[in-house]
Design an enzyme around this catalytic site. Structure first.
Site, PDB file in Angstrom:
ATOM      1  N   HIS A  67    -108.472  95.645   0.938  1.00 50.70           N
ATOM      2  CA  HIS A  67    -108.629  96.471   2.139  1.00 50.70           C
ATOM      3  C   HIS A  67    -108.103  95.665   3.325  1.00 50.70           C
ATOM      4  O   HIS A  67    -108.731  94.696   3.752  1.00 50.70           O
ATOM      5  CB  HIS A  67    -110.137  96.796   2.284  1.00 50.70           C
ATOM      6  CG  HIS A  67    -110.492  97.577   3.495  1.00 50.70           C
ATOM      7  ND1 HIS A  67    -111.801  97.740   3.904  1.00 50.70           N
ATOM      8  CD2 HIS A  67    -109.736  98.264   4.392  1.00 50.70           C
ATOM      9  CE1 HIS A  67    -111.839  98.481   4.995  1.00 50.70           C
ATOM     10  NE2 HIS A  67    -110.591  98.797   5.327  1.00 50.70           N
ATOM     11  N   GLY A 143    -115.163  95.514  10.381  1.00 53.33           N
ATOM     12  CA  GLY A 143    -115.212  94.193  10.998  1.00 53.33           C
ATOM     13  C   GLY A 143    -116.358  93.339  10.489  1.00 53.33           C
ATOM     14  O   GLY A 143    -116.267  92.117  10.505  1.00 53.33           O
ATOM     15  N   PHE A 144    -117.418  93.984  10.038  1.00 51.45           N
ATOM     16  CA  PHE A 144    -118.598  93.211   9.638  1.00 51.45           C
ATOM     17  C   PHE A 144    -119.309  93.875   8.466  1.00 51.45           C
ATOM     18  O   PHE A 144    -119.312  95.111   8.360  1.00 51.45           O
ATOM     19  CB  PHE A 144    -119.596  93.114  10.808  1.00 51.45           C
ATOM     20  CG  PHE A 144    -118.984  92.499  12.034  1.00 51.45           C
ATOM     21  CD1 PHE A 144    -118.945  91.118  12.188  1.00 51.45           C
ATOM     22  CD2 PHE A 144    -118.413  93.302  13.014  1.00 51.45           C
ATOM     23  CE1 PHE A 144    -118.348  90.544  13.305  1.00 51.45           C
ATOM     24  CE2 PHE A 144    -117.809  92.735  14.140  1.00 51.45           C
ATOM     25  CZ  PHE A 144    -117.782  91.352  14.281  1.00 51.45           C
ATOM     26  N   ASP A 176    -116.940 103.073   2.397  1.00 52.24           N
ATOM     27  CA  ASP A 176    -117.067 101.638   2.672  1.00 52.24           C
ATOM     28  C   ASP A 176    -117.928 101.388   3.904  1.00 52.24           C
ATOM     29  O   ASP A 176    -117.533 101.725   5.023  1.00 52.24           O
ATOM     30  CB  ASP A 176    -115.655 101.051   2.868  1.00 52.24           C
ATOM     31  CG  ASP A 176    -115.653  99.535   2.954  1.00 52.24           C
ATOM     32  OD1 ASP A 176    -116.723  98.916   2.786  1.00 52.24           O
ATOM     33  OD2 ASP A 176    -114.562  98.971   3.204  1.00 52.24           O
ATOM     34  N   GLY A 177    -119.085 100.754   3.679  1.00 52.59           N
ATOM     35  CA  GLY A 177    -119.955 100.338   4.776  1.00 52.59           C
ATOM     36  C   GLY A 177    -121.349 100.934   4.666  1.00 52.59           C
ATOM     37  O   GLY A 177    -121.500 102.162   4.632  1.00 52.59           O
ATOM     38  N   SER A 199    -123.364  93.804   1.231  1.00 46.67           N
ATOM     39  CA  SER A 199    -124.691  93.202   1.394  1.00 46.67           C
ATOM     40  C   SER A 199    -125.674  93.700   0.356  1.00 46.67           C
ATOM     41  O   SER A 199    -126.486  92.919  -0.159  1.00 46.67           O
ATOM     42  CB  SER A 199    -125.266  93.549   2.767  1.00 46.67           C
ATOM     43  OG  SER A 199    -124.305  93.359   3.744  1.00 46.67           O
TER      44      SER A 199
HETATM   45  C1  DX5 Z   1    -116.456  96.275   6.688  1.00 47.35           C
HETATM   46  C2  DX5 Z   1    -115.837  96.067   5.334  1.00 47.35           C
HETATM   47  C3  DX5 Z   1    -116.748  96.391   4.215  1.00 47.35           C
HETATM   48  C4  DX5 Z   1    -117.963  95.509   4.137  1.00 47.35           C
HETATM   49  C5  DX5 Z   1    -119.083  96.352   3.632  1.00 47.35           C
HETATM   50  O1  DX5 Z   1    -115.487  96.136   7.667  1.00 47.35           O
HETATM   51  O2  DX5 Z   1    -114.686  96.875   5.167  1.00 47.35           O
HETATM   52  O3  DX5 Z   1    -116.066  96.401   2.955  1.00 47.35           O
HETATM   53  O4  DX5 Z   1    -117.797  94.411   3.286  1.00 47.35           O
HETATM   54  O5  DX5 Z   1    -120.240  95.636   3.734  1.00 47.35           O
HETATM   55  P1  DX5 Z   1    -121.673  96.283   3.625  1.00 47.35           P
HETATM   56  O6  DX5 Z   1    -121.749  96.934   2.265  1.00 47.35           O
HETATM   57  O7  DX5 Z   1    -122.572  95.124   3.786  1.00 47.35           O
HETATM   58  O8  DX5 Z   1    -121.804  97.312   4.737  1.00 47.35           O
HETATM   59 ZN    ZN Z   2    -113.798  97.069   3.050  1.00 43.66          ZN
END
Ligand code: DX5
Ligand code: ZN
Length: 224
Positions: A67, A143-144, A176-177, A199
């Protein structure tokens, strides 16, 4: 109908024990390994880059779902292909010539994906969806890891599922997220067939059983 793919994100892994964590994913019921690349420009964070992706490739026995949260993805497609990417997903918001970029990804022999930020409408994909293998709907602002799931995601999944049906596009709908056991079944019922979880997997006491739990609860939940 596709089986739901579970794609743990190594962004939440222990980077000092990356080999151990990749080996855990090899043994798990995970389908893909999600690799988040952040450049500190397109998104307000830097994760890791090409050498770390190569290191993941060295140990991974599952497809790498890369990604790219980077401002100029065109400049790095080949490098990430060489670093092990099976799927390359670029952000809609970064590209003026998305059609050309998708063509390049396919020429490299990778599956091509497009990611949509929470504010980016699904309708922007109307004239490209038939060329895609995957659409990634961001359910947090990229981003996180560890952020709160955005509930509006469900209505975007329904719109995307409808668009895919109308255009007979055979795509993965990846979320995703903020994915957890609290929303995984509902996401799949709405039309998702690939779930990224960072996470929730890596911060859990038993990542292996967390992954198999996600796999079980999303099996045979899909709409026709
Ligand atoms: C966020 C990323 C995600 C992230 C998801 O910018 O694209 O792939 O790793 O993390 P969680 O599942 O902790 O929200
Ligand atoms: Zn991602």
């Amino acid at each position: 109908m596709k089986d739901t793919a579970i794609a743990p994100s190594v962004l939440a892994a222990d980077f000092a024990n990356l080999q151990r964590d990749i080996e855990m994913l090899n043994e798990s019921e995970a389908d893909w390994i999600h690799v988040d690349i952040m450049d500190g420009i397109f998104v307000p964070n830097i994760s890791f880059g090409i050498p770390v992706c190569q290191a993941i490739q060295k140990h991974a026995k599952k497809p790498l779902d890369v990604h790219l949260m980077i401002k100029s993805p065109d400049d790095f497609l080949e490098a990430f292909k060489d670093a092990g990417a099976d799927r390359l997903t670029v952000h809609y918001e970064t590209l003026s010539h998305l059609h050309r970029t998708i063509g390049k990804i396919k020429e490299l022999g990778c599956k091509a994906g497009v990611a949509l930020n929470p504010h980016t409408p699904v309708s922007g994909l109307e004239d490209i969806i038939h060329e895609l293998d995957l659409v990634l709907i961001m359910s947090v602002n990229p981003g996180f890891g560890g952020q709160q799931f955005i509930e509006h995601t469900y209505s975007k999944i329904l719109k995307l599922k409808k668009l895919a049906e109308e255009t007979q596009a055979d795509i993965w709908i990846e979320i995703d997220g903020g994915v957890t056991d609290q929303n995984a079944s509902a996401l799949v019922k709405a039309g998702a067939n690939a779930l990224v979880a960072g996470s929730f997997v890596f911060k859990s006491p038993e990542p292996l059983s967390t992954i198999s739990g996600l796999k079980k609860m999303t099996a045979s939940k899909q709409r026709n």
